[in-house]
Design a protein around this motif. Structure first.
Motif, PDB file in Angstrom:
ATOM      1  N   ASP A 232      -4.419  -3.781   8.878  1.00 10.69           N
ATOM      2  CA  ASP A 232      -3.381  -3.234   7.998  1.00 10.69           C
ATOM      3  C   ASP A 232      -2.652  -2.083   8.684  1.00 10.69           C
ATOM      4  OD1 ASP A 232      -4.139  -5.002   5.988  1.00 10.69           O
ATOM      5  OD2 ASP A 232      -5.379  -3.518   4.936  1.00 10.69           O
TER       6      ASP A 232
ATOM      7  N   THR B 264       0.832  -1.196   0.000  1.00 18.86           N
ATOM      8  CA  THR B 264       0.000   0.000   0.000  1.00 18.86           C
ATOM      9  C   THR B 264       0.870   1.249   0.000  1.00 18.86           C
ATOM     10  OG1 THR B 264      -1.873   1.112   1.071  1.00 18.86           O
ATOM     11  CG2 THR B 264      -0.187   0.188   2.520  1.00 18.86           C
TER      12      THR B 264
ATOM     13  N   CYS C 138      -8.796  -3.416   7.266  1.00 15.29           N
ATOM     14  CA  CYS C 138      -8.156  -2.094   7.233  1.00 15.29           C
ATOM     15  C   CYS C 138      -7.504  -1.774   8.574  1.00 15.29           C
ATOM     16  CB  CYS C 138      -9.182  -1.020   6.876  1.00 15.29           C
ATOM     17  SG  CYS C 138      -9.902  -1.166   5.224  1.00 15.29           S
TER      18      CYS C 138
ATOM     19  N   ARG D 124      -7.648  -0.452   1.689  1.00 20.27           N
ATOM     20  CA  ARG D 124      -7.886  -1.437   0.638  1.00 20.27           C
ATOM     21  C   ARG D 124      -8.828  -0.914  -0.455  1.00 20.27           C
ATOM     22  NH1 ARG D 124      -7.131  -7.446   2.702  1.00 20.27           N
ATOM     23  NH2 ARG D 124      -5.398  -7.020   4.133  1.00 20.27           N
ATOM     24  N   TRP D 125      -8.404  -1.095  -1.680  1.00 18.91           N
ATOM     25  CA  TRP D 125      -9.144  -0.681  -2.875  1.00 18.91           C
ATOM     26  C   TRP D 125      -9.311   0.832  -2.988  1.00 18.91           C
ATOM     27  CZ3 TRP D 125      -9.520  -3.373  -7.055  1.00 18.91           C
ATOM     28  CH2 TRP D 125      -9.453  -4.766  -6.976  1.00 18.91           C
TER      29      TRP D 125
ATOM     30  N   SER E 150      -7.648  -6.800  -2.652  1.00 19.89           N
ATOM     31  CA  SER E 150      -7.973  -8.041  -1.957  1.00 19.89           C
ATOM     32  C   SER E 150      -9.323  -8.558  -2.436  1.00 19.89           C
ATOM     33  CB  SER E 150      -8.007  -7.808  -0.443  1.00 19.89           C
ATOM     34  OG  SER E 150      -8.907  -6.761  -0.114  1.00 19.89           O
TER      35      SER E 150
ATOM     36  N   ILE F 274      -4.081  -1.859  -0.889  1.00 20.87           N
ATOM     37  CA  ILE F 274      -4.063  -3.306  -1.136  1.00 20.87           C
ATOM     38  C   ILE F 274      -5.285  -3.719  -1.952  1.00 20.87           C
ATOM     39  CG2 ILE F 274      -4.265  -5.561   0.008  1.00 20.87           C
ATOM     40  CD1 ILE F 274      -2.676  -4.326   2.363  1.00 20.87           C
TER      41      ILE F 274
END
Length: 302
Positions: free
Chosen positions: A104, A39, A101, A85-86, A93, A91
């Protein structure tokens, strides 16, 4: 295009100065979180100062959500952002879940050698910050929760289905929209709006439904009263997305939580940031003092 024309466009896009200017952005880098993914991260400010992790809102990036406050925070804190994420360069996934999250963020703290930190979250990031405490209590010195609540409106199945329909509609649209390059994301444009639009378009719009599902699964009401770290709640008093009454549930539900007010709506961290930054800084200072994080954090070895 002449510089005069660019200046006129810039002034128009700022909407009479409502958008904070992009300035003093920290340099970022891609960081591998072992077993999780890679990330985009920024880590700025005095390395020996108390660490503040900034968790961003949905459909933004770490920088897009927090760029107006980072230069001020850097004067006395170590400030860390990551793209969740996204979002942005976060990341990729199989699922989107706020619990991932939160994990992370702690995995990133491990990589940076940071033991305890304050986690501050805006909207979706407020849910992530609460989950960081819930899942990793020994790592959290305090919470700063902004324009957020103990649940999101997408816990309504009807609204979650609307988000899913929107995602399905946007999926073919997103395929034909050019994605901004990493180089363009790292270089501020001549106008704040152009830079902000590039940051926004770095998040796949087709995942709107996934974001709605992830937000809808979050509900901290069953354990809100267990939160036992210093907490500041920054309430946006003209918010139509997370209404002030829902934000107040955090103040009422967390023992000793302090309320700070912003005369703004749900995008007050960027639109009208001049009203957001001062109370936010006070909220952070209050938590850091109460958490006794003025001493350098104990470093851990990744």
């Amino acid at each position: 295009m002449s510089s005069t024309a660019k200046d006129r466009i810039s002034r128009a896009l700022r909407v009479d100065g409502l958008y904070a200017d992009v300035r003093d952005l920290p340099a970022g880098r891609m960081v591998e979180l072992p077993g999780r993914g890679t990330t985009f991260v920024t880590d700025s400010g005095p390395a020996e100062a108390p660490a503040i992790f900034l968790q961003h809102s949905v459909m933004t990036t770490g920088l897009l959500c927090w760029y107006p406050v980072i230069p001020e925070l850097n004067k006395r804190y170590r400030v860390v952002t990551l793209d969740h994420r996204w979002h942005g360069r976060g990341i990729r996934s199989d699922r989107f879940d706020l619990r991932d999250c939160a994990d992370d963020a702690v995995a990133l703290a491990d990589q940076l050698g940071i033991d305890r930190f304050v986690t501050a979250g805006f909207s979706m990031g407020g849910g992530i910050s609460q989950l960081v405490w819930k899942r990793h209590r020994e790592r959290v010195g305090g919470l700063v929760l902004c324009s957020t609540g103990p649940f999101f409106s997408t816990n309504d199945p009807h609204l979650r289905e609307q988000a899913n329909r929107t995602g399905r509609f946007l999926k073919p649209v997103y395929k034909v929209i050019p994605r901004p390059s990493d180089a363009s994301l790292d270089k501020p444009s001549s106008t704040t709006m152009v830079w902000g639009m590039k940051q926004f378009l770095s998040t796949p719009l087709s995942h709107t439904g996934d974001f709605g599902e992830g937000l809808g699964r979050f509900d901290s009401r069953p354990w809100l009263g267990e939160i036992d770290v210093p907490t500041s709640v920054v309430v946006s008093t003209r918010d139509r997305v997370v209404d002030p009454d829902r934000q107040q549930l955090l103040v009422d539900g967390i023992a000793g939580a302090q309320r700070f007010e912003v005369d703004g709506g749900h995008a007050c961290c960027v639109i009208g940031a001049d009203k957001f930054v001062p109370p936010f800084l006070k909220a952070v200072d209050s938590v850091v003092r109460a958490a006794d994080l003025t001493a350098p954090p104990r470093l851990i070895v990744p």
